[in-house]
Scaffold this active site. Structure first.
Site, mmCIF file in Angstrom:
data_model
loop_
_atom_site.group_PDB
_atom_site.id
_atom_site.type_symbol
_atom_site.label_atom_id
_atom_site.label_comp_id
_atom_site.label_asym_id
_atom_site.label_seq_id
_atom_site.Cartn_x
_atom_site.Cartn_y
_atom_site.Cartn_z
ATOM 1 N N LYS A 35 0.806 -1.230 0.000
ATOM 2 C CA LYS A 35 0.000 0.000 0.000
ATOM 3 C C LYS A 35 0.838 1.278 0.000
ATOM 4 O O LYS A 35 0.420 2.296 -0.531
ATOM 5 C CB LYS A 35 -0.956 -0.007 1.188
ATOM 6 C CG LYS A 35 -2.053 -1.059 1.020
ATOM 7 C CD LYS A 35 -3.349 -0.625 1.630
ATOM 8 C CE LYS A 35 -4.484 -1.505 1.189
ATOM 9 N NZ LYS A 35 -4.407 -2.873 1.767
ATOM 10 N N GLU B 134 -9.869 6.710 3.423
ATOM 11 C CA GLU B 134 -10.736 5.725 4.072
ATOM 12 C C GLU B 134 -9.861 4.535 4.439
ATOM 13 O O GLU B 134 -8.816 4.313 3.828
ATOM 14 C CB GLU B 134 -11.837 5.281 3.112
ATOM 15 C CG GLU B 134 -11.452 4.169 2.119
ATOM 16 C CD GLU B 134 -10.353 4.541 1.121
ATOM 17 O OE1 GLU B 134 -10.181 5.750 0.860
ATOM 18 O OE2 GLU B 134 -9.661 3.641 0.606
ATOM 19 N N SER C 87 1.447 -9.843 -0.898
ATOM 20 C CA SER C 87 1.139 -8.411 -0.795
ATOM 21 C C SER C 87 1.511 -7.797 0.549
ATOM 22 O O SER C 87 1.764 -6.594 0.625
ATOM 23 C CB SER C 87 -0.350 -8.187 -1.078
ATOM 24 O OG SER C 87 -1.144 -9.014 -0.250
#
Ligand SMILES: *Cc1c(COP(=O)(O)O)cnc(C)c1O
Length: 393
Positions: free
Chosen positions: A89, A111, A377
Site C-alpha cells: 500500500k 478511508e 502483498s
C-alpha cells in the site's frame, strides 16, 4: 485492443466517473493533471528516490524452493511484505501524496478498513508534514485497535464512522462526503484501484513498479522477461493491478486472481465479488458489485479485512469479463491452511490477504517447467491473533 484504461476512463464497459456535481471540478482537475504530473521528471525523480530509500525497493523476487517442490512448478514470490509499513500500500500513498503536493493541496483524507491504508497514508502525511484525516468504520476501529493507535501516533485524526455496518464501505461514503465539503484544499488518497476515473488508473500506475521490477528480476533468474503465470489476491485490486500492469496485454502470461470466498460462495457470507457481483455503480465507478435484486449493496464477509469489500476495480472486472484473468474464490479455511503452509515451508508468515493468493496454488495444475510469480502483498504480523485463534474455535 488493450486491457488498460481508454481515454474516457473506461475498461470496456467498466469504470468511468459517476460523481456528485459538487465533486465535478475536483475530479476533472485530477483527470486533467495526473498523467502530466506522474510522468514529469521532477515527480519521477522524487518518487523513485522515496521508493528506494524510504520504502526499501526493489522488493526481492524470491525463489521458493520448498513451495516449488510441493506444487511442481518454479514458484517465485514477489516480496511486497518486506516494504516499509508491511505491504504494497505504501507504493501508492507515496505517489499520491506527491501528486497532492504538485496540485497545491494541503489536507489529506483517506478511508480505511483494516487500517493498513490508513497507516500507509498517515505515514506519508507525517513524512510530508500534511494534515491527515482517516475515516474508519466504528466496527473496524474496535477490531483494529493497534492500527488506530499507529495512525494517532503518526499524527492523523481517526474519525470512527457509525453509519451502516460501520465498516469499509461506510468509511468510504464518509470520506466522499468530507471531500464534497472541502473540494478546494483537500486531496482524497484512495487506497485501491477503485473510485471514479482517474483513481483506478492512477493507483495501478503507482503500483506498476511491482511488475516493472518483476520483468527485470525474472530476466535475471530465468533468462526471459515474463513468467507463465502471475497470481495475486484481489480486494479492490491494487496489488494485483501492479503485478499484472506491464503484462496485461501479453497473452503469453496467464493471470490468476484470488478473491475472498469467505465461508463459501453459496453461504451468503462471502466477498467473492466477481463470482457473485452484478454490474452496478459503487463509489464512483461502474463495476461488479455484490447487490440484492433491487440494487442494495450487500454486506460482504471475509476473514481478511483487506478483502472484505463488496466491489472490485473496473480493470479487474473487465479482465474477468473477457476471460483475460482466471478468478478463483479462496475460502477462509483454505487461506488459513495456505498461510500455515508458507510459514512452515519457507519461514514467511504472509498477510491473510496474501494467503488467499497462496490458496489458489492447490486449485491449479502446473507443468514442471512453468514459471510462476505470486505476489505476497503483505506480512502477517497484523494477523497473528486471527491465525492463532482460528484452530481454537
Ligand atoms: C489492503 C490489502 C490487500 C487488498 O487490497 P488490493 O487493493 O486488492 O491489493 C491485499 N493485501 C494486503 C496485505 C493489504 O493490506
Amino acid at each position: 485492443m488493450s486491457y488498460l484504461v481508454d481515454k474516457d476512463g473506461y475498461y470496456g464497459e467498466f469504470g468511468g466517473a459517476y460523481i456528485p456535481e459538487i465533486l465535478h471540478k475536483c475530479v476533472t482537475d485530477l483527470q486533467e493533471q495526473y498523467l502530466g504530473i506522474i510522468e514529469s521528471e521532477s515527480f519521477q525523480k522524487e518518487y523513485n528516490q522515496l521508493l528506494r530509500d524510504y520504502v526499501g525497493r526493489p522488493s526481492p523476487l524470491y525463489y521458493a524452493n520448498r513451495l516449488s517442490q510441493k506444487y511442481g512448478a518454479k514458484i517465485y514470490l514477489k516480496r511486497e511484505d518486506l516494504n516499509h509499513t508491511g505491504a504494497h500500500k505504501i507504493n501508492n500513498t507515496v505517489g499520491q501524496i506527491l501528486v497532492a503536493r504538485h496540485m497545491g493541496k494541503t489536507r489529506i483524507i483517506a478511508e480505511t478498513g483494516a487500517g493498513q491504508h490508513g497507516v500507509a497514508t498517515a505515514t506519508v502525511c507525517a513524512l510530508m508534514n500534511m494534515e491527515c484525516v482517516v475515516y474508519m468504520g466504528a466496527t473496524d476501529v474496535k477490531r483494529q485497535h493497534v492500527n488506530v493507535e499507529k495512525m494517532k501516533m503518526l499524527g492523523a485524526t481517526v474519525v470512527p464512522v457509525e453509519s451502516g455496518n460501520m465498516t469499509l464501505k461506510d468509511a468510504t461514503n464518509e470520506a466522499i462526503r468530507d471531500w464534497c465539503c472541502h473540494p478546494a484544499d483537500t486531496f482524497y488518497i484512495i487506497g485501491s484501484t477503485v473510485g471514479p476515473h482517474p483513481y483506478p488508473d492512477m493507483v495501478a500506475r503507482l503500483q506498476s513498479v511491482i511488475s516493472k521490477e518483476i520483468k527485470e528480476q525474472i530476466m535475471e533468474k530465468e533468462g526471459r522477461d515474463y513468467p507463465d503465470y502471475l497470481i495475486a489476491c484481489v480486494g479492490g485490486g491494487s496489488n494485483a493491478g501492479g503485478t499484472v500492469y506491464h503484462y496485461i496485454d501479453d497473452e503469453r502470461v496467464k493471470i490468476v486472481l484470488a478473491e475472498a470466498g469467505g465461508y463459501g460462495i453459496d453461504t451468503g457470507k462471502t466477498a467473492a465479488t466477481i463470482a457473485l457481483g452484478k454490474v452496478g455503480i459503487l463509489h464512483g465507478a461502474k463495476s461488479y458489485v455484490i447487490q440484492s435484486e433491487d440494487g442494495q449493496i450487500e454486506e460482504p464477509y471475509s476473514i481478511s479485512a483487506g478483502l472484505d469489500y463488496p466491489g472490485i476495480g473496473p480493470m479487474h472486472a473487465n479482465m474477468a469479463a473477457h476471460k483475460r484473468a482466471t478468478v478463483l474464490a479462496v475460502n477462509d479455511d483454505e487461506a488459513i491452511a495456505a498461510a500455515y503452509e508458507l510459514t512452515r515451508l519457507e519461514g514467511i508468515i504472509p498477510a491473510l490477504e496474501s494467503a488467499h493468493a497462496l490458496g489458489a496454488l492447490p486449485k491449479m495444475k502446473f507443468n514442471p517447467e512453468d514459471v510462476v510469480v505470486l505476489t505476497v502483498s503483505g506480512r502477517g504480523d497484523k494477523d497473528i491473533e486471527t491465525y492463532l485463534n482460528y484452530y481454537k474455535k
